[in-house]
Write an enzyme that holds these catalytic residues in place. Sequence first.
Site, PDB file in Angstrom:
ATOM      1  N   GLN A   1      24.768  71.021  -3.185  1.00 46.12           N
ATOM      2  CA  GLN A   1      24.144  70.391  -2.068  1.00 46.12           C
ATOM      3  C   GLN A   1      22.409  70.762  -2.117  1.00 46.12           C
ATOM      4  OE1 GLN A   1      25.286  68.014  -0.623  1.00 46.12           O
ATOM      5  NE2 GLN A   1      24.395  67.517   1.247  1.00 46.12           N
TER       6      GLN A   1
ATOM      7  N   HIS B   1       8.675  56.394  -8.411  1.00 45.86           N
ATOM      8  CA  HIS B   1       9.965  56.341  -8.982  1.00 45.86           C
ATOM      9  C   HIS B   1      10.709  57.903  -8.702  1.00 45.86           C
ATOM     10  CE1 HIS B   1      12.966  55.524 -12.214  1.00 45.86           C
ATOM     11  NE2 HIS B   1      12.768  56.847 -12.617  1.00 45.86           N
TER      12      HIS B   1
ATOM     13  N   GLU C   1       2.979  46.994 -11.183  1.00 42.17           N
ATOM     14  CA  GLU C   1       4.301  47.253 -11.560  1.00 42.17           C
ATOM     15  C   GLU C   1       4.168  48.676 -12.254  1.00 42.17           C
ATOM     16  OE1 GLU C   1       7.978  47.107 -13.279  1.00 42.17           O
ATOM     17  OE2 GLU C   1       6.288  47.079 -14.589  1.00 42.17           O
TER      18      GLU C   1
ATOM     19  N   ARG D   1       6.470  57.170 -22.716  1.00 39.95           N
ATOM     20  CA  ARG D   1       6.973  58.604 -22.477  1.00 39.95           C
ATOM     21  C   ARG D   1       5.570  59.604 -22.519  1.00 39.95           C
ATOM     22  NH1 ARG D   1      10.172  59.778 -27.622  1.00 39.95           N
ATOM     23  NH2 ARG D   1      10.835  61.712 -26.805  1.00 39.95           N
TER      24      ARG D   1
ATOM     25  N   ARG E   1      26.627  69.422   9.216  1.00 35.82           N
ATOM     26  CA  ARG E   1      27.846  69.006   8.831  1.00 35.82           C
ATOM     27  C   ARG E   1      28.664  70.100   8.092  1.00 35.82           C
ATOM     28  NH1 ARG E   1      30.925  64.526   9.408  1.00 35.82           N
ATOM     29  NH2 ARG E   1      31.842  63.922   7.389  1.00 35.82           N
TER      30      ARG E   1
ATOM     31  N   GLU F   1       1.101  47.004  -5.922  1.00 35.35           N
ATOM     32  CA  GLU F   1      -0.222  47.939  -6.563  1.00 35.35           C
ATOM     33  C   GLU F   1       0.118  48.185  -7.784  1.00 35.35           C
ATOM     34  OE1 GLU F   1      -2.949  48.837  -5.502  1.00 35.35           O
ATOM     35  OE2 GLU F   1      -2.635  47.330  -3.848  1.00 35.35           O
TER      36      GLU F   1
END
Length: 672
Positions: free
Chosen positions: A338, A394, A434, A527, A318, A432
Amino acid sequence: MVNSYIQPGDNPDLTAERRQATFDTEELTVLFQGSARSVKRRREIYDYYQRSPDLQDPVPVDFLDRVEKYENAQRKMALLTKHVPKVVPDGNFEDLMNFFSTVFQQDGFPLGLHNSMLIPTIENNADDEQKREWLPKARANAFIGTYAQTELGHGTNLRKLETTATYDPNTEEFVLHSPTVTASKWWPGNLGKSSNFTVVVARLISKGKDYGPHPFFVQIRDPVTHKSVPGVTVGDIGPKFGINTNDNGFLRFDHLRIPRRNMFMKNAKVQPDGTYIPPVHDKLAYGSMVYVRSFMIRGMAHHLAQAATVAIRYSAIRRQGEVTPGAGEVQVLDYQTQQYRLLPQVARAWAFEIAGRYTRYLYQEFLSGIDKGSAAILPELHAVTSGLKSLVTHHVCLGIEQSRMACGGHGYSAASGLPQLYGIVVGGCTYEGENMVMLLQCARFLVKIAAAIRKGVAPGFKSEATAYFFVNSASNGNVSTPSGALAALEHASRRLTLLAYDRLEAIKATGKSHNIAWTEAGVDLRRAATAHTRTFIVRQFIEFVKTVKATPATKAVLEDLLKLYVYYEVIEADGDLLFDGHLKGADIEAARVQIYEALRRLRPNAVSLVDAFDFNERELNSVIGRRDGHVYENLLKWAQNSPLNKNDVLPFHHKYLGKAMIDAQDGLFSKL
Ligand SMILES: Cc1cc2nc3c(=O)[nH]c(=O)nc-3n(C[C@H](O)[C@H](O)[C@H](O)COP(=O)(O)OP(=O)(O)OC[C@H]3O[C@@H](n4cnc5c(N)ncnc54)[C@H](O)[C@@H]3O)c2cc1C
């Protein structure tokens, strides 16, 4: 050095990128995929697929509606008995999974849960006699099954599942029943239309006593007519965020009777007279969860690597914007922004792959411990895999979304494959275990460590991954090396664990129960779990790069990936690292410079690094991430598959839009 992905006729930008490789891509591929054998077999399987016209999709599946997608998957499944003996004659599990994901890709297929949940459940929970009866049929796909645990009303809190299995000693049967609406099973993959058997997790009631949830093996459809059996209502739960080829289903029972021996009896048992025998090792169930999660972590790492492959290849072809006037437009991959978006995804994919690999090793250690009568490693293994499952899924989601956005408009098109990939992977944050609940499970283990530290007693269990909790860190952190950065992250993790523990104890000191205190300290506990899990991944990646047997050229890129990964984590955790003065602002800036330097060194290898993941076109499922880089002509070709393009003028056009325009024109003209 050699990039073995160069082929004549490729997009010249990609070829130029590949020619810059400073390492041998084949060597890195073997390290990432695990062995030369795996790489060879992956390629043979893909070749076989390409040579099998009947396994091809009629059009790219994104142009099919849901029923067509599902029928296409069933059609290909029916061909497996012909193809599997040819392509995977020895039945090797890894090869079979490769073949299935090449043929069906990731959107779901009728055998998905059968392979990943039903067969392992039989292996781990059936007694020998049950295994002899069920396993050969399951492995031959003589029936298809799934795993039905979650209900409309409960997913996480299994103790409150409502489906009942009440033992009747007169007939030696269990009576399965869904007493409420919320007792309906809801979500199990392949339950709606594919499965005729399923594992059902139901409350076991015998002699009037409720023993809580236990697994049962239940026939839900007739083996010949496939009609649901009397006493069973079953169907599909409807469209979802992703995996819409999968017929995730609902299931209700109305006093369905099943034989006593259809209770899985390796662990707990019910005797013919209804006497309940509890399991000997109540912790063994955690072992299978650990096993499934360690494979899931690997799968997730590979999905992130796939997204990075698509986005980096596309960013190399690109061209957008002229940096030096008259010098022509630059490849978007040349923008530092990028690189900062994409190369850390490559580094994370490696880090997660290595962490998953190490948990599989720990699982083997656990199994040999069990053979010697010890399950001592299990609490830590459970904590580590819970934390990893959550953090990795995540971060993989964030990384895929970052990759998608880095592709501009084309990233938003299904042609990029990235929206679908995100839809598939984000489900992994929920199933599997939460994610938030998983982190809190990890925190339970950490709180025990914190209690030992605060009370000054020896910990019950100490390992390589937890040893740092019992060492005082240097007063001033130093992140000039990855090991120094790890020590700083460990310092932050120790502080956060003790902080969460102190918060918990302070709440309890006000007279609140442990459970109430636990919910009120949840954010700090989360945390702490995240910080500890991060140290685990960083440590394993450092160890891997230190000990890997590789040529100096390959080791050099791995060292750069390690630095990129570690310093990216330092930047992400900067608030925690600066909080108590362990690091100073200058240290954080130094970490940033390390990232920029790593990006600069890795930039010429960017395409070769993602080539070396060795994903084929089926796995990438992306027009913009093609190996040959011929993106634009293939985007045009791809769009021709749209059903909207079948007719120049759609058959209903004149009924609605066309008519509305004509009517508007008539109105305008009549006013003239
Ligand atoms: C794509 C997909 C596939 C699935 N496949 C299957 C399958 O094959 N078989 C099957 O049986 N199930 C399956 N499931 C269901 C899945 O296992 C459950 O959705 C999952 O366990 C979460 O349960 P829940 O939906 O009841 O969420 P809940 O438990 O209701 O969670 C809702 C919210 O409450 C929070 N929460 C819940 N408990 C606590 C707690 N103790 N402390 C703090 N916060 C808490 C959670 O963090 C979450 O934010 C699937 C789900 C999905 C999305």
